[in-house]
Design a protein around this motif. Structure first.
Motif, PDB file in Angstrom:
ATOM      1  N   ALA A 190      57.115 -27.569 105.756  1.00 44.62           N
ATOM      2  CA  ALA A 190      58.527 -27.779 105.416  1.00 44.62           C
ATOM      3  C   ALA A 190      59.187 -28.709 106.430  1.00 44.62           C
ATOM      4  CB  ALA A 190      59.252 -26.439 105.376  1.00 44.62           C
ATOM      5  N   PRO A 191      60.178 -29.498 105.999  1.00 46.94           N
ATOM      6  CA  PRO A 191      60.868 -30.420 106.915  1.00 46.94           C
ATOM      7  C   PRO A 191      61.431 -29.698 108.134  1.00 46.94           C
ATOM      8  CG  PRO A 191      61.494 -30.859 104.642  1.00 46.94           C
ATOM      9  CD  PRO A 191      60.693 -29.595 104.620  1.00 46.94           C
ATOM     10  N   CYS A 192      61.307 -30.345 109.283  1.00 43.19           N
ATOM     11  CA  CYS A 192      61.863 -29.884 110.558  1.00 43.19           C
ATOM     12  C   CYS A 192      61.118 -28.697 111.169  1.00 43.19           C
ATOM     13  CB  CYS A 192      63.355 -29.540 110.435  1.00 43.19           C
ATOM     14  SG  CYS A 192      64.375 -30.925 109.890  1.00 43.19           S
ATOM     15  N   TRP A 198      55.150 -23.042 111.003  1.00 39.97           N
ATOM     16  CA  TRP A 198      55.169 -22.838 109.559  1.00 39.97           C
ATOM     17  C   TRP A 198      53.943 -22.061 109.089  1.00 39.97           C
ATOM     18  CZ3 TRP A 198      58.972 -22.913 106.331  1.00 39.97           C
ATOM     19  CH2 TRP A 198      58.728 -22.949 104.945  1.00 39.97           C
ATOM     20  N   LEU A 199      52.791 -22.394 109.617  1.00 37.01           N
ATOM     21  CA  LEU A 199      51.586 -21.647 109.271  1.00 37.01           C
ATOM     22  C   LEU A 199      51.733 -20.176 109.642  1.00 37.01           C
ATOM     23  CD1 LEU A 199      48.938 -24.238 110.495  1.00 37.01           C
ATOM     24  CD2 LEU A 199      49.240 -23.513 108.118  1.00 37.01           C
ATOM     25  N   ALA A 200      52.333 -19.906 110.802  1.00 39.25           N
ATOM     26  CA  ALA A 200      52.526 -18.525 111.241  1.00 39.25           C
ATOM     27  C   ALA A 200      53.496 -17.781 110.334  1.00 39.25           C
ATOM     28  CB  ALA A 200      53.020 -18.499 112.684  1.00 39.25           C
ATOM     29  N   GLU A 254      68.426 -27.368 108.335  1.00 37.27           N
ATOM     30  CA  GLU A 254      67.351 -27.688 107.397  1.00 37.27           C
ATOM     31  C   GLU A 254      66.191 -26.707 107.535  1.00 37.27           C
ATOM     32  OE1 GLU A 254      66.171 -31.805 107.090  1.00 37.27           O
ATOM     33  OE2 GLU A 254      68.114 -32.481 107.851  1.00 37.27           O
ATOM     34  N   ARG A 255      65.894 -26.314 108.771  1.00 37.10           N
ATOM     35  CA  ARG A 255      64.833 -25.333 108.991  1.00 37.10           C
ATOM     36  C   ARG A 255      65.171 -24.004 108.310  1.00 37.10           C
ATOM     37  NH1 ARG A 255      61.438 -25.301 113.424  1.00 37.10           N
ATOM     38  NH2 ARG A 255      62.127 -23.200 113.987  1.00 37.10           N
ATOM     39  N   LEU A 256      66.395 -23.546 108.498  1.00 36.56           N
ATOM     40  CA  LEU A 256      66.794 -22.258 107.944  1.00 36.56           C
ATOM     41  C   LEU A 256      66.808 -22.287 106.419  1.00 36.56           C
ATOM     42  CD1 LEU A 256      69.631 -21.417 110.475  1.00 36.56           C
ATOM     43  CD2 LEU A 256      67.472 -20.168 110.212  1.00 36.56           C
TER      44      LEU A 256
END
Length: 342
Positions: A190-192, A198-200, A254-256
């Motif tokens: 995912a962006p940012c 992200w894998l975790a 953006e992360r959230l």
């Protein structure tokens, strides 16, 4: 029943890493349990990196190890470079590998044992010993320097990994190995988000995240790390809060939003029905962290170190779109966490 050993692959990313790369390559070939393939993504190195990789390819090939070296025409950045290398791997268990660390000789064997013992395990990470540019121990371990409390590790290992990851990530890519099957759900990144974070997160939603409490690598700190580990004082941590910089606030938003979309995709409910979307993140962060603060083994000193991070993250959620509903959700979550029995 015939036992079949999972195949083992390594996704290694390089960029002008000739100074430290040889030690890492040697440690891969010296494993007590050999790897089956090494896929290397080079991000346009201009030093002697490619010459070292050519020699390594010959050595590894003579040992029966498949090696694929991809030199990208343009610099992808470490996140996309790792994602590309992972997709090129063919093995069952994939190790993420930085160019400047050194693996312990039993690293692959130790990880394989854990994956074979737990079919539901999707991603395994570990602690790491910190060393300087010359490989001399700095006198600390990664989790210690990051200030990770054993209670946070316990959350991860007890099936509540999402509660530890919501507030901060202490899963370091250089210590990670994963099942190839995780990639189908986790890619694209995912962006940012960084690839290891992200894998975790995706692995945690499947109750497939775990860690080894001991170091399995020497994690080199030399000033040019993409992401390093260092002790930071209060003012240093304050200056790095996303709240103080508009671009970083936007990146966090953006992360959230990406995390919220992932949770909805998996049908994960983090909070009571009255707190949807981003407000559910605020409720869950406050609820789980206040529970942790009430534990008898969590000191007031550690809480004082951690609480500013919690407040900053909650404010980030509110600024990202939760608004005043997020404030009410955080307050409600904190109250619910305080009332939970110890």
């Amino acid at each position: 029943m015939t036992f079949v050993r999972p195949s083992v692959g390594v996704a290694l990313c390089t960029y002008n890493g000739a100074r430290y790369l040889q030690a890492q390559l040697d440690s891969i070939l010296a494993q007590s349990e050999p790897v089956d393939e090494v896929v290397i993504g080079d991000d346009g190195s201009s030093d002697q990196t490619m010459a070292l990789l050519q020699v390594f390819s010959s050595r590894a090939g003579a040992m029966g190890i498949r090696v694929e070296v991809v030199q990208h025409a343009r610099n992808l950045g470490y996140i996309l470079n790792f994602a590309d290398a992972l997709q090129r791997c063919r093995s069952d268990i994939l190790f993420l590998c930085d160019q400047d660390d050194v693996w312990y000789v039993d690293r692959v064997a130790t990880y394989l044992q854990r994956f074979q013992a737990d079919p539901g395990l999707l991603l395994l990470h570990s602690d790491a010993r910190l060393v300087d540019g010359d490989g001399v121990a700095l006198g600390g371990h990664l989790l210690e320097v990051l200030g990770v409390h054993p209670a946070e590790v316990e959350l991860e290992r007890s099936g509540r990994a999402i509660d530890s990851i919501l507030l901060r990530n202490f899963v370091t890519g250089a210590t990670c190995a994963l099942r190839r099957s995780l990639l189908a759900e986790a890619l694209p990144i995912a962006p940012c988000w960084s690839h290891d974070e992200w894998l975790a997160v995706v692995a945690s939603l499947r109750d497939g995240l775990d860690m080894l409490a001991r170091p399995t690598i020497d994690y080199r700190q030399h000033g040019n790390n993409q992401i390093g580990a260092s002790r930071r004082g209060f003012m240093q941590r304050l200056r790095q809060l996303d709240l103080l910089d508009q671009q970083r606030r936007q990146r966090t938003a953006e992360r959230l939003l990406g995390l919220d979309a992932l949770l909805q995709q998996h049908g994960v409910a983090l909070a009571p029905l009255g707190f949807p979307g981003l407000s559910a993140l605020a409720w869950r962060m406050a609820w789980s962290r206040v529970q942790l603060y009430r534990r008898p083994d969590v000191s007031a000193r550690w809480i004082a170190h951690d609480a500013p991070r919690l407040l900053a993250r909650l404010l980030n959620v509110c600024l990202a779109g939760a608004g005043w509903i997020g404030v009410r959700a955080a307050a409600a979550g904190a109250r619910a966490g305080w009332r939970m029995p110890r």
